[in-house]
Design a protein around this motif. Structure first.
Motif, PDB file in Angstrom:
ATOM      1  N   ARG A  24       0.634  -1.095  -0.008  1.00  0.00           N
ATOM      2  CA  ARG A  24      -0.189  -0.034  -0.012  1.00  0.00           C
ATOM      3  C   ARG A  24       0.834   1.270  -0.075  1.00  0.00           C
ATOM      4  NH1 ARG A  24      -5.163  -1.620   1.761  1.00  0.00           N
ATOM      5  NH2 ARG A  24      -5.573  -3.397   2.746  1.00  0.00           N
ATOM      6  N   ASP A  25       2.132   1.245  -0.446  1.00  0.00           N
ATOM      7  CA  ASP A  25       3.026   2.152  -0.409  1.00  0.00           C
ATOM      8  C   ASP A  25       2.652   3.240  -1.521  1.00  0.00           C
ATOM      9  OD1 ASP A  25       3.852   0.096  -2.011  1.00  0.00           O
ATOM     10  OD2 ASP A  25       5.674   1.238  -2.477  1.00  0.00           O
ATOM     11  N   LYS A  26       2.075   3.057  -2.417  1.00  0.00           N
ATOM     12  CA  LYS A  26       1.386   3.858  -3.527  1.00  0.00           C
ATOM     13  C   LYS A  26      -0.122   3.889  -3.539  1.00  0.00           C
ATOM     14  CE  LYS A  26       5.670   2.580  -6.378  1.00  0.00           C
ATOM     15  NZ  LYS A  26       5.994   2.250  -7.630  1.00  0.00           N
ATOM     16  N   GLU A  27      -0.536   4.882  -4.312  1.00  0.00           N
ATOM     17  CA  GLU A  27      -1.926   5.056  -4.615  1.00  0.00           C
ATOM     18  C   GLU A  27      -2.672   3.692  -4.883  1.00  0.00           C
ATOM     19  OE1 GLU A  27      -4.924   8.445  -6.371  1.00  0.00           O
ATOM     20  OE2 GLU A  27      -3.258   7.741  -7.355  1.00  0.00           O
ATOM     21  N   HIS A  28      -1.831   3.042  -5.684  1.00  0.00           N
ATOM     22  CA  HIS A  28      -2.414   1.869  -6.464  1.00  0.00           C
ATOM     23  C   HIS A  28      -2.240   0.576  -5.415  1.00  0.00           C
ATOM     24  CE1 HIS A  28      -3.770   0.130 -10.403  1.00  0.00           C
ATOM     25  NE2 HIS A  28      -4.436  -0.765  -9.492  1.00  0.00           N
ATOM     26  N   THR A  29      -3.114   0.079  -4.808  1.00  0.00           N
ATOM     27  CA  THR A  29      -3.138  -1.153  -3.791  1.00  0.00           C
ATOM     28  C   THR A  29      -2.849  -2.299  -4.823  1.00  0.00           C
ATOM     29  OG1 THR A  29      -4.203  -0.203  -1.919  1.00  0.00           O
ATOM     30  CG2 THR A  29      -4.273  -2.635  -2.120  1.00  0.00           C
ATOM     31  N   HIS A  30      -1.967  -3.294  -4.438  1.00  0.00           N
ATOM     32  CA  HIS A  30      -1.723  -4.472  -5.141  1.00  0.00           C
ATOM     33  C   HIS A  30      -1.169  -5.456  -4.338  1.00  0.00           C
ATOM     34  CE1 HIS A  30       2.084  -2.122  -5.257  1.00  0.00           C
ATOM     35  NE2 HIS A  30       2.697  -3.343  -5.628  1.00  0.00           N
ATOM     36  N   VAL A  31      -1.249  -6.746  -4.810  1.00  0.00           N
ATOM     37  CA  VAL A  31      -1.114  -7.999  -3.908  1.00  0.00           C
ATOM     38  C   VAL A  31      -0.167  -8.565  -4.827  1.00  0.00           C
ATOM     39  CG1 VAL A  31      -1.974  -9.998  -2.963  1.00  0.00           C
ATOM     40  CG2 VAL A  31      -3.262  -8.312  -2.768  1.00  0.00           C
ATOM     41  N   HIS A  32       0.951  -9.122  -4.180  1.00  0.00           N
ATOM     42  CA  HIS A  32       2.127 -10.059  -4.907  1.00  0.00           C
ATOM     43  C   HIS A  32       1.722 -11.368  -4.243  1.00  0.00           C
ATOM     44  CE1 HIS A  32       4.774  -7.130  -6.610  1.00  0.00           C
ATOM     45  NE2 HIS A  32       4.473  -6.198  -5.630  1.00  0.00           N
ATOM     46  N   ILE A  33       1.680 -12.495  -4.952  1.00  0.00           N
ATOM     47  CA  ILE A  33       1.402 -13.786  -4.503  1.00  0.00           C
ATOM     48  C   ILE A  33       2.692 -14.724  -5.122  1.00  0.00           C
ATOM     49  CG2 ILE A  33      -0.050 -15.941  -4.538  1.00  0.00           C
ATOM     50  CD1 ILE A  33      -2.493 -13.913  -4.911  1.00  0.00           C
ATOM     51  N   TYR A  34       3.364 -15.367  -4.390  1.00  0.00           N
ATOM     52  CA  TYR A  34       4.318 -16.250  -4.580  1.00  0.00           C
ATOM     53  C   TYR A  34       3.797 -17.786  -4.317  1.00  0.00           C
ATOM     54  CZ  TYR A  34       6.709 -11.950  -4.732  1.00  0.00           C
ATOM     55  OH  TYR A  34       7.090 -10.499  -5.139  1.00  0.00           O
ATOM     56  N   THR A  35       3.740 -18.693  -5.321  1.00  0.00           N
ATOM     57  CA  THR A  35       3.241 -20.081  -5.375  1.00  0.00           C
ATOM     58  C   THR A  35       4.363 -20.996  -5.650  1.00  0.00           C
ATOM     59  OG1 THR A  35       0.837 -19.243  -5.685  1.00  0.00           O
ATOM     60  CG2 THR A  35       1.434 -21.392  -6.035  1.00  0.00           C
ATOM     61  N   ASN A  36       4.485 -22.065  -5.051  1.00  0.00           N
ATOM     62  CA  ASN A  36       5.242 -23.075  -5.275  1.00  0.00           C
ATOM     63  C   ASN A  36       4.862 -23.810  -6.477  1.00  0.00           C
ATOM     64  OD1 ASN A  36       7.305 -25.028  -5.548  1.00  0.00           O
ATOM     65  ND2 ASN A  36       7.272 -25.372  -3.155  1.00  0.00           N
ATOM     66  N   ARG A  37       5.715 -23.796  -7.560  1.00  0.00           N
ATOM     67  CA  ARG A  37       5.308 -24.272  -8.761  1.00  0.00           C
ATOM     68  C   ARG A  37       5.174 -25.868  -8.609  1.00  0.00           C
ATOM     69  NH1 ARG A  37       8.199 -23.944 -14.753  1.00  0.00           N
ATOM     70  NH2 ARG A  37       6.845 -25.273 -15.948  1.00  0.00           N
ATOM     71  N   ILE A  38       6.110 -26.375  -7.546  1.00  0.00           N
ATOM     72  CA  ILE A  38       6.056 -27.701  -7.622  1.00  0.00           C
ATOM     73  C   ILE A  38       4.989 -28.283  -6.542  1.00  0.00           C
ATOM     74  CG2 ILE A  38       7.599 -29.742  -7.102  1.00  0.00           C
ATOM     75  CD1 ILE A  38       8.515 -27.994  -9.479  1.00  0.00           C
ATOM     76  N   GLY A  39       4.216 -29.236  -6.934  1.00  0.00           N
ATOM     77  CA  GLY A  39       3.232 -29.635  -5.939  1.00  0.00           C
ATOM     78  C   GLY A  39       3.769 -30.806  -4.996  1.00  0.00           C
ATOM     79  N   PHE A  40       2.938 -31.191  -4.090  1.00  0.00           N
ATOM     80  CA  PHE A  40       3.331 -31.936  -3.063  1.00  0.00           C
ATOM     81  C   PHE A  40       3.443 -33.255  -3.808  1.00  0.00           C
ATOM     82  CE2 PHE A  40       0.891 -29.144  -0.347  1.00  0.00           C
ATOM     83  CZ  PHE A  40       1.941 -28.490   0.585  1.00  0.00           C
TER      84      PHE A  40
END
Length: 288
Positions: free
Chosen positions: A103-119
């Motif tokens: 929320r450091d800028k006017e434009h709120t945004h979400v960063h998502i990091y997902t493990n490409r390798i499954g269990f």
């Protein structure tokens, strides 16, 4: 809401960026993870990733960007719901994921990091992941009543109606002069202060055209549906005496270079030529 996605290899550095306190980062999502620091989360990712050492870009990076107005009213709980629904749309709800809001800028945004390798040790198929991310974000926005990309685009196009109309009128006048090549068309448009910009991909395939006029830059289909690359080339090839589908060129001369015509564009050109042949036949009464 806009969604972007791609595969990355720098897991630790990316998660560290996402958790950047300078950007007022706040965790909004944590799936199948116990760590409380970027280093701990990275190590948990690596444990699963060690099952598939052949995959080098083994982390998926996504950015979800609601509109500025929507973002002002979204709580952490709201952003968690958005993130979970997005991952479900991407069929990644069962993979390790960590998400942060900036929320450091006017434009709120979400960063998502997902493990490409499954269990199970299998790597997630990342083909067309950018396009699929856009579609998934749009589906979530539609479900939750957020502003969709197409709505923003339509509003912007409405604001640009005078410029769009001016470009279309110049385009029509230039076509009336029956240019016999793309270069001739481009040069005549330039005489009327419209810059035509060919869009050529890394495979040297012509994808379409953008039109620049009085500071505005629009793709052909956003100016008018008749100004897609295929329809434009169809008009010009007609002036060059192409009349049948089998005569559709698979390459074209453009600004002293030869560019390839993509399969989609060739199909569009062929359809345009067929319509022109039918119209001429109707006008003359031949074959009917």
């Amino acid at each position: 809401m806009i969604g972007k996605g791609h595969s990355i290899a720098r897991t630790g550095a990316s998660i560290d960026y996402g958790w950047n306190q300078v950007k007022d980062a706040e965790v909004v999502l944590k799936e199948y993870l116990a760590g409380d620091t970027p280093q701990e989360i990275t190590e948990e990712f690596k444990i699963i990733q060690s099952q598939n050492e052949r995959c080098t870009n083994n982390t998926l990076s996504f950015i979800l960007s609601p509109t500025i107005e929507d973002g002002k009213d979204l709580s952490v709980k709201d952003l968690e719901e958005i993130s979970k629904k997005f991952l479900k749309e991407m069929n990644l709800q069962n993979n390790q994921s960590i998400g942060f809001v900036h929320r450091d800028k006017e434009h709120t945004h979400v960063h998502i990091y997902t493990n490409r390798i499954g269990f199970d040790g299998k790597a997630y198929n990342d083909s067309f992941i950018g396009k699929r991310s856009q579609l998934a974000a749009d589906n979530v926005a539609k479900e939750l009543g957020l502003t969709r990309v197409r709505e923003v685009q339509q509003d912007k196009l409405q604001e640009l109606n005078p410029q769009r109309l001016a470009i279309k009128q110049i385009h029509d006048r230039v076509l009336e002069s029956k240019p016999k090549s793309l270069d001739e068309y481009i040069n005549k448009m330039k005489e009327h202060q419209v810059k035509v910009i060919p869009c050529i991909n890394k495979s040297n395939q012509l994808q379409g055209f953008r039109f620049e006029y009085k500071g505005m830059n629009l793709k052909g289909s956003d100016v008018h549906r008749s100004m897609t690359g295929g329809k434009l080339i169809g008009e010009i090839t007609r002036n060059s005496a192409y009349t049948r589908m089998k005569e559709v060129p698979n390459s074209l001369k453009l600004m002293d270079k030869t560019v390839q015509v993509s399969a989609n564009m060739a199909t569009s050109i062929a359809k345009s030529l067929v319509k022109q042949v039918i119209k001429r036949s109707l006008d003359t009464g031949i074959g009917f």
